[in-house]
Enzyme design. Structure first.
Site, short mmCIF file in Angstrom:
data_model
loop_
_atom_site.label_atom_id
_atom_site.label_comp_id
_atom_site.label_asym_id
_atom_site.label_seq_id
_atom_site.Cartn_x
_atom_site.Cartn_y
_atom_site.Cartn_z
N ASP A 150 0.87 -1.18 0.00
CA ASP A 150 0.00 0.00 0.00
C ASP A 150 0.90 1.23 0.00
OD1 ASP A 150 -1.76 -2.11 0.57
OD2 ASP A 150 -3.05 -0.83 1.80
N LYS B 289 -10.22 0.29 -2.53
CA LYS B 289 -10.13 0.05 -1.08
C LYS B 289 -10.43 1.34 -0.32
CE LYS B 289 -6.90 -1.26 2.61
NZ LYS B 289 -5.53 -1.77 2.93
N LYS C 58 -6.89 3.37 -3.46
CA LYS C 58 -7.28 3.38 -2.05
C LYS C 58 -7.54 4.83 -1.62
CE LYS C 58 -5.33 2.08 2.48
NZ LYS C 58 -4.20 1.37 3.15
#
Length: 325
Positions: free
Chosen positions: A162, A261, A225
């Site tokens: 991430d 996400k 995300k």
């Protein structure tokens, strides 16, 4: 909310070369249709009123559990805390073995090896290890440092990285710099998947979120995300809806599917189900899978488990039913 965000040649399955220069990328990103903020927020609010009952709710609760990236990202994290989190992810409800496992355990890079060993010891090797990298959460570091951070996390056992984008560069309009950084981190990931974090609260406008979504996908992101969970504004239904429209339109334009996400602030089963409705009604059923949609969360799992038991037994659990993480 208008849904014509894809380029005019979206149906052809290809995009023109829009990353050949900073000017070309800027023209493309600023050529995306502007976001109707009122329409976006109204649609997100309307979808949030959908009621899910009985068997459909049971399915939604289990699906949401299976989509969780169970997360601890604190300076006080210890190997013991990470091992405990892995045990919970592997067996969320020890009294009910039908409860699904979570999708991933998300930790700092120095805890990736601990998480990998703990999951193996628990017989839960199918649960991914996700590791934040690239100078999380601010992203203020040299590219060489970010690449080293990424490679070390992957070498330690991370299946997913991430990364945070350089919001300063993005907001200054240095889009090609951000694009190239994402692309290089993607290469450093090797076989690991890459989730690109925008920190929507700092991007400030819906137009910027749409541009960041397309920029990250063009650079090779496997997921986009919303946020780090470390600022005041994290995931919201409107900004997640906007990102879902972007991945839908990107697949129409290129044939490549990208996941989404939302992270930060999603704490209740009711909230999680609202997000699943957003996914189904915006991107479609193809995204209703842990392969394409995740929740970045720490406390959400507890409420999902309590709601799950309520459906089974007819009453809510006592305060000692779930662990406090």
């Amino acid at each position: 909310m208008p849904t014509d965000a894809a380029p005019r040649d979206a149906g052809r399955g290809t995009l023109p070369d829009v990353t050949s220069s900073d000017a070309a990328l800027r023209r493309f990103l600023h050529g995306l249709p502007g976001v109707d903020a009122v329409g976006l927020e109204a649609r997100a609010a309307a979808l949030g009123t959908r009621s899910i009952k009985t068997s459909a709710k049971a399915y939604a609760l289990d699906l949401a559990i299976s989509m969780i990236d169970l997360t601890t990202l604190e300076g006080a994290d210890t190997p013991g805390k990470v091992r405990s989190l892995c045990a919970k992810g592997a067996s969320p409800d020890p009294s009910d073995r039908t409860a699904p496992r979570v999708a991933a355990i998300c930790v700092y890079p120095d805890m990736a090896a601990t998480a990998r060993r703990a999951l193996a010891d628990a017989g839960a090797g199918e649960i991914n290890v996700a590791s934040v990298a690239t100078a999380f959460p601010a992203g203020r570091a040299a590219l060489s440092v970010k690449l080293a951070d990424t490679r070390e996390a992957v070498a330690a056992g991370a299946d997913e990285i991430d990364m945070v984008i350089d919001r300063g560069a993005f907001l200054a309009g240095r889009y090609l710099q951000v694009f190239e950084e994402i692309r290089e981190v993607r290469q450093a990931c090797g076989d690991a998947h890459l989730k690109v974090i925008f920190e929507n609260g700092e991007l400030a406008t819906y137009d910027n979120i749409r541009r960041a979504s397309w920029l990250a996908m063009l650079a090779g992101a496997d997921f986009i995300k919303t946020s780090t969970g470390k600022v005041a504004v994290n995931a919201t239904p409107p900004n997640t809806l906007l990102m879902l429209e972007a991945v839908r339109d990107f697949r129409a334009a290129t044939g490549r599917q990208v996941g989404v996400k939302p992270a930060g602030g999603i704490r209740t089963a009711k909230d999680a189900i609202k997000y699943l409705v957003l996914v189904n009604e915006t991107a479609g059923g193809d995204w209703l899978s842990p392969d394409w949609f995740r929740f970045g969360a720490s406390s959400l799992l507890n409420d999902l488990l309590m709601q799950r038991q309520k459906l089974t037994t007819g009453h809510y659990s006592g305060p000692d039913y779930v662990t406090v993480d």
